[in-house]
Design an enzyme around this catalytic site. Sequence first.
Site, PDB file in Angstrom:
ATOM      1  N   ARG A   4      -4.029  -8.096  -6.412  1.00  8.10           N
ATOM      2  CA  ARG A   4      -2.871  -8.846  -6.903  1.00  8.10           C
ATOM      3  C   ARG A   4      -2.361  -9.827  -5.827  1.00  8.10           C
ATOM      4  O   ARG A   4      -2.674 -11.004  -5.877  1.00  8.10           O
ATOM      5  CB  ARG A   4      -1.769  -7.864  -7.364  1.00  8.10           C
ATOM      6  CG  ARG A   4      -0.767  -8.489  -8.329  1.00  8.10           C
ATOM      7  CD  ARG A   4       0.256  -9.353  -7.658  1.00  8.10           C
ATOM      8  NE  ARG A   4       1.132  -8.621  -6.752  1.00  8.10           N
ATOM      9  CZ  ARG A   4       1.962  -9.207  -5.888  1.00  8.10           C
ATOM     10  NH1 ARG A   4       2.020 -10.530  -5.803  1.00  8.10           N
ATOM     11  NH2 ARG A   4       2.708  -8.487  -5.063  1.00  8.10           N
ATOM     12  N   ASP A   5      -1.623  -9.342  -4.837  1.00 10.03           N
ATOM     13  CA  ASP A   5      -1.081 -10.251  -3.822  1.00 10.03           C
ATOM     14  C   ASP A   5      -2.220 -10.999  -3.131  1.00 10.03           C
ATOM     15  O   ASP A   5      -2.079 -12.168  -2.759  1.00 10.03           O
ATOM     16  CB  ASP A   5      -0.272  -9.452  -2.789  1.00 10.03           C
ATOM     17  CG  ASP A   5       0.785 -10.285  -2.090  1.00 10.03           C
ATOM     18  OD1 ASP A   5       0.745 -11.518  -2.206  1.00 10.03           O
ATOM     19  OD2 ASP A   5       1.646  -9.708  -1.404  1.00 10.03           O
ATOM     20  N   HIS A 196       6.117  -3.785   2.882  1.00  8.17           N
ATOM     21  CA  HIS A 196       5.089  -4.751   2.496  1.00  8.17           C
ATOM     22  C   HIS A 196       5.069  -5.847   3.558  1.00  8.17           C
ATOM     23  O   HIS A 196       5.893  -6.748   3.545  1.00  8.17           O
ATOM     24  CB  HIS A 196       5.489  -5.297   1.111  1.00  8.17           C
ATOM     25  CG  HIS A 196       4.635  -6.383   0.564  1.00  8.17           C
ATOM     26  ND1 HIS A 196       3.761  -6.178  -0.482  1.00  8.17           N
ATOM     27  CD2 HIS A 196       4.531  -7.694   0.865  1.00  8.17           C
ATOM     28  CE1 HIS A 196       3.166  -7.311  -0.791  1.00  8.17           C
ATOM     29  NE2 HIS A 196       3.607  -8.253   0.021  1.00  8.17           N
ATOM     30  N   HIS A 198       3.222  -8.914   5.765  1.00 12.08           N
ATOM     31  CA  HIS A 198       2.163  -9.928   5.854  1.00 12.08           C
ATOM     32  C   HIS A 198       1.867 -10.154   7.334  1.00 12.08           C
ATOM     33  O   HIS A 198       2.772 -10.120   8.164  1.00 12.08           O
ATOM     34  CB  HIS A 198       2.601 -11.228   5.174  1.00 12.08           C
ATOM     35  CG  HIS A 198       2.460 -11.173   3.692  1.00 12.08           C
ATOM     36  ND1 HIS A 198       1.411 -11.736   3.018  1.00 12.08           N
ATOM     37  CD2 HIS A 198       3.235 -10.583   2.747  1.00 12.08           C
ATOM     38  CE1 HIS A 198       1.536 -11.518   1.720  1.00 12.08           C
ATOM     39  NE2 HIS A 198       2.638 -10.809   1.522  1.00 12.08           N
ATOM     40  N   CYS A 229       1.159 -15.661  -0.413  1.00  6.11           N
ATOM     41  CA  CYS A 229       2.149 -15.845  -1.485  1.00  6.11           C
ATOM     42  C   CYS A 229       2.184 -17.314  -1.859  1.00  6.11           C
ATOM     43  O   CYS A 229       2.488 -18.156  -1.019  1.00  6.11           O
ATOM     44  CB  CYS A 229       3.531 -15.394  -1.041  1.00  6.11           C
ATOM     45  SG  CYS A 229       4.825 -15.796  -2.226  1.00  6.11           S
ATOM     46  N   ASN A 238      -1.689  -9.862   3.500  1.00  2.35           N
ATOM     47  CA  ASN A 238      -1.016  -8.633   3.912  1.00  2.35           C
ATOM     48  C   ASN A 238      -1.712  -8.024   5.125  1.00  2.35           C
ATOM     49  O   ASN A 238      -2.810  -8.432   5.498  1.00  2.35           O
ATOM     50  CB  ASN A 238      -1.082  -7.589   2.790  1.00  2.35           C
ATOM     51  CG  ASN A 238      -0.316  -8.015   1.553  1.00  2.35           C
ATOM     52  OD1 ASN A 238      -0.889  -8.532   0.620  1.00  2.35           O
ATOM     53  ND2 ASN A 238       0.973  -7.800   1.570  1.00  2.35           N
TER      54      ASN A 238
HETATM   55 ZN    ZN Z   1       3.298 -10.280  -0.439  1.00  2.00          ZN
END
Ligand code: ZN
Length: 294
Positions: A4-5, A196, A198, A229, A238
């Site tokens: 996803r991310d 979370h 990065h 993002c 991440n």
């Molecule tokens: Zn993120």
Amino acid sequence: MGPRDGLQNEAPIEIDDRVRLIDALTGTGLRSIEAASFVKAEAIPAMGGADEVMARIERRPGVVYSALVPNLRGAERAVVAGADELEVVVSASETHNQSNVRRSVDDSITGMKDIVRLAHEAGKPVEAIVSTSFGCPYEGDIAPSRVAEVAAALLDAGADRCSFGDTTGMATPRRVDEVLAALAAVGIATGDIGLHFHNTRGTGLANVVAALDHGVTRFDASIGGLGGCPYAPGASGNVVTEDLVHMLEDMGIDTGIDLDALIAAAHLAERLVGRELPGQVMRAGPRSRVHARS
Ligand code: ZN
């Protein structure tokens, strides 16, 4: 986070390949995989076909397959598609929230209540991600008390858990300490939250170590370091899943994850996106192998 991310910030790949990557991650012992985002395909083409991805992955009992939902329509689709948990993002920064979803933070929190109602009726938990918790690309520093205030409002609005996003890689161990202290001050237990990070400025693993000292046990990471993002200029991937697992295991923390399988999944991710990923253990190999090789 890779599917996803990670993939949402890569050039779109085939649905077949997204399913392959998720299935590879399922085989590693990971217990939670963010599998899809139910945004409009026109907004983020790389996340199109989320329903199909969810339908085709091979599910292992005990693994939570979560999905990001931007609004009520996305939440409806995610529930129908069988997501186990819904993820909602609200920014701690007014400016970032406006630029991301064109709504005030308060309006986003109010809007989340409908998503929570729908999810809970379907028996699904909702995790609220407080983005820009450690700094905002538009506003700079965000007061830790502000982060705690937004998190408390999200929990009041029915979120089952909060996670704190370092959307643009601005966290350092000192800022992790400050945010976690601010959460504790409003009664949010660090054992209940997720983080979370990065790795935009190379501080990702250092931030994890700082958070471990506070008792945090849930960390988002991305296989091979895929992603970023699309709304945050200069964002990068991440914390790298296999680098994180490698470090935790050597610190005596049993993750239950098969590092070799994870490294294989990182190489698969690299082949699928067709560019070199920033993961380091996937290239250097685990430390336990260094001696055997020399
Ligand atoms: Zn993120």
